[in-house]
Scaffold this motif. Structure first.
Motif, mmCIF file in Angstrom:
data_model
loop_
_atom_site.group_PDB
_atom_site.id
_atom_site.type_symbol
_atom_site.label_atom_id
_atom_site.label_comp_id
_atom_site.label_asym_id
_atom_site.label_seq_id
_atom_site.Cartn_x
_atom_site.Cartn_y
_atom_site.Cartn_z
ATOM 1 N N SER A 128 0.857 -1.422 0.305
ATOM 2 C CA SER A 128 0.457 -0.546 0.149
ATOM 3 C C SER A 128 0.708 1.296 -0.038
ATOM 4 C CB SER A 128 -0.691 0.081 1.545
ATOM 5 O OG SER A 128 -0.156 0.005 2.714
ATOM 6 N N ARG A 129 2.219 1.108 0.156
ATOM 7 C CA ARG A 129 2.765 2.359 0.237
ATOM 8 C C ARG A 129 3.476 2.260 -0.990
ATOM 9 N NH1 ARG A 129 6.862 1.354 3.012
ATOM 10 N NH2 ARG A 129 7.565 3.411 3.899
ATOM 11 N N TYR B 298 14.983 9.522 -3.292
ATOM 12 C CA TYR B 298 13.037 9.726 -4.099
ATOM 13 C C TYR B 298 12.706 8.882 -5.009
ATOM 14 C CZ TYR B 298 13.283 14.199 -1.661
ATOM 15 O OH TYR B 298 12.664 15.592 -0.543
ATOM 16 N N GLY B 299 13.795 8.375 -5.616
ATOM 17 C CA GLY B 299 13.844 7.546 -6.676
ATOM 18 C C GLY B 299 13.956 8.030 -8.127
ATOM 19 N N VAL B 300 13.940 7.745 -9.224
ATOM 20 C CA VAL B 300 13.714 8.019 -10.524
ATOM 21 C C VAL B 300 12.937 8.205 -10.896
ATOM 22 C CG1 VAL B 300 14.733 7.705 -12.862
ATOM 23 C CG2 VAL B 300 15.592 5.683 -11.208
ATOM 24 N N ASP B 301 11.583 8.017 -11.010
ATOM 25 C CA ASP B 301 10.720 8.596 -11.763
ATOM 26 C C ASP B 301 10.321 10.377 -10.467
ATOM 27 O OD1 ASP B 301 9.656 7.013 -13.036
ATOM 28 O OD2 ASP B 301 8.814 5.083 -11.562
ATOM 29 N N THR B 302 10.983 10.499 -9.373
ATOM 30 C CA THR B 302 10.522 11.694 -9.143
ATOM 31 C C THR B 302 11.513 12.162 -9.405
ATOM 32 O OG1 THR B 302 9.352 11.026 -7.037
ATOM 33 C CG2 THR B 302 10.451 13.003 -6.362
ATOM 34 N N ALA B 303 12.566 12.076 -9.242
ATOM 35 C CA ALA B 303 13.371 12.725 -10.270
ATOM 36 C C ALA B 303 12.975 13.533 -11.715
ATOM 37 C CB ALA B 303 14.904 12.495 -10.278
ATOM 38 N N PHE C 26 2.803 13.496 -5.009
ATOM 39 C CA PHE C 26 2.151 13.715 -5.686
ATOM 40 C C PHE C 26 2.053 12.006 -6.569
ATOM 41 C CE2 PHE C 26 1.636 13.146 -10.715
ATOM 42 C CZ PHE C 26 -0.046 13.591 -10.575
ATOM 43 N N LEU C 27 2.793 11.451 -6.926
ATOM 44 C CA LEU C 27 3.071 9.770 -6.941
ATOM 45 C C LEU C 27 2.483 9.445 -5.862
ATOM 46 C CD1 LEU C 27 6.845 9.867 -8.978
ATOM 47 C CD2 LEU C 27 4.015 10.247 -9.874
ATOM 48 N N ASN C 28 3.166 9.520 -4.772
ATOM 49 C CA ASN C 28 2.310 8.531 -3.004
ATOM 50 C C ASN C 28 1.498 8.273 -4.060
ATOM 51 O OD1 ASN C 28 3.821 7.667 -1.199
ATOM 52 N ND2 ASN C 28 5.370 9.589 -2.229
ATOM 53 N N ARG C 29 0.098 9.649 -4.617
ATOM 54 C CA ARG C 29 -1.424 10.152 -4.207
ATOM 55 C C ARG C 29 -1.448 9.272 -5.240
ATOM 56 N NH1 ARG C 29 -0.275 15.402 -3.093
ATOM 57 N NH2 ARG C 29 -0.603 16.067 -5.436
ATOM 58 N N VAL C 30 -1.011 9.109 -6.507
ATOM 59 C CA VAL C 30 -1.787 8.345 -7.744
ATOM 60 C C VAL C 30 -2.042 6.447 -7.273
ATOM 61 C CG1 VAL C 30 -1.360 7.842 -9.944
ATOM 62 C CG2 VAL C 30 -0.349 9.855 -9.486
#
Length: 873
Positions: free
Chosen positions: A3-4, A652-657, A684-688
């Motif tokens: 879920s995370r 943060y990860g690649v996608d966040t960058a 935002f990515l966490n919300r998605v």
């Protein structure tokens, strides 16, 4: 499914899966429309910086989008691997340049793969590989065969630290080399050139074909080519057989010539200098030889000169004028001589004032001579006297000729043509078109570069190395000291070879090629990168070219881009290519800037203070305690404001960058790094992630919706979905406005979060659409969420969603009701209602009836689709 959102758990997994599936390999099916997406390839320094991340992320989004839109995509990568930095690093570290370079390539390749870039690594090239520079040498010989490569003695900029020639563009305004920082010297050396000037007119004219290029880049190239139309005039030297030839765009001022200036290097300098002036002239020449071209021509520096004692005759007036030499005249430009007309040229005016030379006005403002009768036979001494008194600076505007013989009274525009025709009729001048562009000096006196494939024979002269003997390999066993020029000159076993034509003992060329040669054709190799028999298969390269989208820095606007255009045209003329221009569209991305601090009381590198060493609340120099200025500047080690990509990715990860890079600023603008904004994209990515995982685990039915029987919440959500599809698609296809495209994704995410129909098939459509459109931006999380929704196949092979125009049409709109300009209510009304209907709906509303009871409605203002305002008394 967790879920995370944990980027570390999914990114490496999907990168490995994509590689195993070969998703990024270039399709061979030529029946499908092609799209060639290319970033300017990097120099392998060993570590990526955020500028790299921005450049390659931009191109990757475009490549991924085009695949999903049904194109076959070529998205390759390579390495601009020759050059001074590797050689200097090898000298400093005691490591061979090849070893140092390939180690860096391996490290940077891994870093690029960590970014999740959809690159076809099977097409990788490195310019320092013999498999590549064999064809660089072959292309050089194509230039030779076409008469476009030649060797001549020339005055060049010599870097005494790097021990090599540097181009004018590689010398700063203070006359220092761009890499070493050393003060460059002027040397006379025998050098290799390519005749880019033969293509000057076509390079200029074909800028009109580049409709997908930024206008400022085209303007920079046009200015660099610098076409001008003027007159070639000859001034006979008094007492000699020689003539001083000048080129001028202002032949209308020729009657105002009060001196002629030669470049100090001009061969006529020795001819026209009198014995009395010779010691002073030679001393001046020696002094000027130590200056760079930029120093000599800089606008903010005073112009210096010295008389030679010689004189020339102005062929128009018959008068003798003195010959000077001056630092601001360059032998390589024009004819190496200029006519001094101080009355009508700002530079000449300043020079004449310093050295007390005559200033004779021969053009006047039309207003200033309106009351005079100007004819070729009328006396103009009085006019000239008045003008000379009134004008205290150079008059450079168009005007009326005075004191100009038979041309007196003509407009300066008409006089230009008439004076040129007169010079042609008298055989001392002619019309000439000239360019600022000079032939391209490609010689470098260093080791780490592609050897120039020619042999110098005492009998045959310059002999090209036969094709079957290519590549001329760089010997590996060399001693690199950085002193005494190229170490290749010391390798007798490599230098001494028999002449390929006659067998006589001969010597190899020891200069290597400018690395801009390597980057001027690499994009032609990618379509057929593994070809060992040809530079490339013309059928394959002509199929993929031109590059549909090229992405790189504005700093390459002139040299790299101009040279690439030149190479393309030459290879076209050699029958290898069937197109004129290499890059259909060009995107010049802005710089990535980081927060830093500057001490205004210091200079050079000492003035920068890293933001890590400063208290933001009270920024002071940690050494002196002086107040500091806070500003954003291009990230660099010297400024202490760099951000390592790996640090951002690990946190943060690649996608966040990637999302931050794309969202923070439009691609052509500079981007200010702000970790708070990075965290915003992570949220935002966490919300998605939560939105999709909640839906995936809710067990909602995913049957197809019946569009003819939708509820109002379903219609509103479907409109939000297709509004997002339309917005994202337009933002990506038209102007690559990634920031606004990401905003559209955020709006869709919010609409899904607020939707009142989460059990509807329309909601399922919205979730799927959001994930698909997120894929080019954040490929790892999108792939993971796609699989969590129970889909088969990679998300990156899915079809890009299309907008249904019917879904965008609202059945109802919200109408604002105002009373005397003040909002009182919102009411729903049919979207197609006309002005009369809107007024009727408003009048029938409870709020209007309440506010107008017992009052008179004086006026009703209807703004269709927005509001109705009642003016009441």
């Amino acid at each position: 499914m967790d879920s995370r959102y944990n980027p570390a758990d999914i990114e490496e997994k999907w990168q490995q899966t994509w590689a195993e599936l070969g998703l990024d390999q270039t399709p061979a099916n030529t029946k499908v429309p092609k799209f060639y997406a290319l970033s300017m390839f990097p120099y392998p320094s060993g570590s990526l910086h955020m500028g790299h991340v921005r450049n390659y992320t931009i191109t990757d989004v475009i490549a991924r989008l085009k695949r999903m839109q049904g194109y076959r995509v070529l998205h390759p990568m390579g390495w601009d691997a020759f050059g001074l930095p590797a050689e200097n690093a090898a000298i400093d570290r005691g490591v061979p340049p090849a070893k140092w370079t390939y180690q860096n390539i391996a490290q940077m390749r891994q870093q690029l793969k960590r970014l999740g870039l959809s690159i076809d690594w099977d097409r990788e090239v490195a310019t320092c590989s013999p498999d590549y520079y064999k064809w660089t040498q072959w292309i050089f010989l194509q230039f030779w065969q076409a008469g476009l490569a030649y060797q001549k003695e020339a005055a060049v900029n010599w870097d005494p630290v790097d021990q090599t020639v540097v181009a004018n563009e590689q010398v700063d305004s203070e006359g220092r080399s761009w890499r070493s920082g050393a003060k460059v010297e002027r040397k006379l050396l025998r050098q290799w050139f390519l005749k880019i000037t033969d293509y000057a007119e076509e390079l200029l004219n074909d800028l009109d074909k580049l409709t997908g290029w930024p206008e400022r880049v085209k303007l920079m190239q046009a200015n660099w080519i610098g076409k001008s139309t003027g007159a070639y005039l000859e001034f006979p030297v008094v007492g000699k057989d020689e003539k001083v030839a000048v080129y001028t765009t202002r032949p209308d001022t020729v009657y105002g010539v009060s001196y002629v200036v030669l470049a100090p290097e001009h061969p006529l300098t020795q001819v026209v200098t009198t014995p009395e002036q010779k010691p002073a002239v030679e001393a001046f020449i020696q002094e000027v030889s130590q200056q760079s071209e930029l120093e000599r021509t800089a606008e903010d520096k005073p112009k210096r000169g010295i008389p030679t004692g010689g004189q020339v005759i102005n062929p128009f007036t018959g008068e003798q004028v003195p010959i000077w030499i001056a630092d601001y005249v360059l032998y390589e430009y024009g004819t190496g001589a200029v006519m001094g007309v101080p009355a009508h040229d700002v530079r000449d005016f300043k020079f004449a004032r310093v050295y007390n030379l005559p200033i004779e006005f021969v053009i006047a403002s039309p207003d200033d001579v309106a009351d005079f009768d100007l004819t070729p036979t009328s006396p103009t001494d009085e006019i000239t006297k008045v003008i000379n008194i009134e004008y205290n600076q150079a008059y450079t505007e168009p005007g009326i000729l005075i004191n100009s013989g038979s041309f007196t009274g003509m407009s300066s525009t008409d006089a230009k043509e008439a004076i040129i025709k007169y010079a042609e009729s008298e055989n001392f001048g002619k019309l000439r078109i000239q360019y600022r562009l000079r032939d391209w000096l490609i010689s470098r006196q260093r080791y780490w570069g592609a050897p120039i494939p020619v042999i110098h024979c005492p009998n045959c002269g310059i002999v090209p190395v036969p094709d079957e003997d290519l590549p001329v390999r760089l010997p590996e066993e060399v001693e690199l000291t950085g002193r005494g020029g190229s170490p290749l000159t010391q390798l007798e076993s490599w230098v001494n070879v028999p002449c390929p034509s006659c067998g006589t003992p001969a010597r190899r060329e020891t200069d290597t090629m400018d690395t801009f040669i390597d980057s001027s054709w690499y994009f032609l190799r990618y379509p057929d990168a593994q070809n060992t028999e040809q530079v490339f298969d013309p059928a394959k390269t002509n199929d993929w070219m031109p590059v549909d989208q090229y992405v790189g820095g504005i700093e390459h606007a002139i040299l790299h881009l101009l040279y690439s255009r030149f190479f393309t045209k030459v290879l076209r003329d050699r029958g290898l290519l069937n197109f004129d221009e290499p890059f259909a569209r060009l995107l010049t991305q802005g710089m990535v800037q980081g927060l830093t601090y500057m001490n205004p009381n210091k200079s050079g590198k000492d003035k920068w203070v890293s933001s890590h060493l400063v208290n933001p609340a009270d920024p002071r120099d940690p050494q002196t305690g002086e107040p500091l200025q806070r500003l954003y500047a291009t990230m660099s080690k010297s400024k202490g404001n760099g951000v390592a990509p790996e640090d951002v990715i690990s946190k943060y990860g690649v996608d966040t960058a990637r999302m931050f890079i794309l969202f923070k600023a439009p691609p052509e603008k500079d981007l200010e790094w702000d970790e708070a904004d990075v965290e915003g994209q992570f949220r935002f990515l966490n919300r998605v992630w939560r939105l999709v995982t909640d839906y995936a685990t809710a067990g909602v039915s995913r049957k197809k919706a019946e569009l003819s029987n939708l509820t109002k919440p379903e219609k509103e959500l479907r409109r939000a979905i297709h509004t997002a599809i339309q917005g994202v698609t337009e933002d990506l296809e038209d102007e690559y406005q990634f920031n606004t495209a990401v905003s559209e994704l955020m709006k869709l995410s919010n609409a899904l979060t607020d939707a009142e129909c989460k059990n509807s098939p329309i909601y399922a459509e919205g979730v799927q659409t959001l994930v698909i459109m997120l894929a080019p931006f954040a490929p790892h999380i999108a792939e993971e969420l796609w699989q969590s929704l129970g889909n088969s196949g990679s998300i990156h092979t899915q079809t890009w969603p299309s907008c249904d125009p019917g879904a965008l049409v609202a059945e109802e709109i919200t109408l604002v009701i105002q009373i005397n300009g003040k909002k009182r209510a919102d009411i729903p009304v049919p979207a197609q209602a006309d002005k009369a209907e809107l007024e009727r709906y408003a009048r029938e509303s409870e709020v209007v009836q309440r506010y107008t009871e017992g009052k008179e409605i004086k006026k009703v203002i209807v703004v269709p689709g927005k509001l109705v305002n009642f003016v009441v008394v």
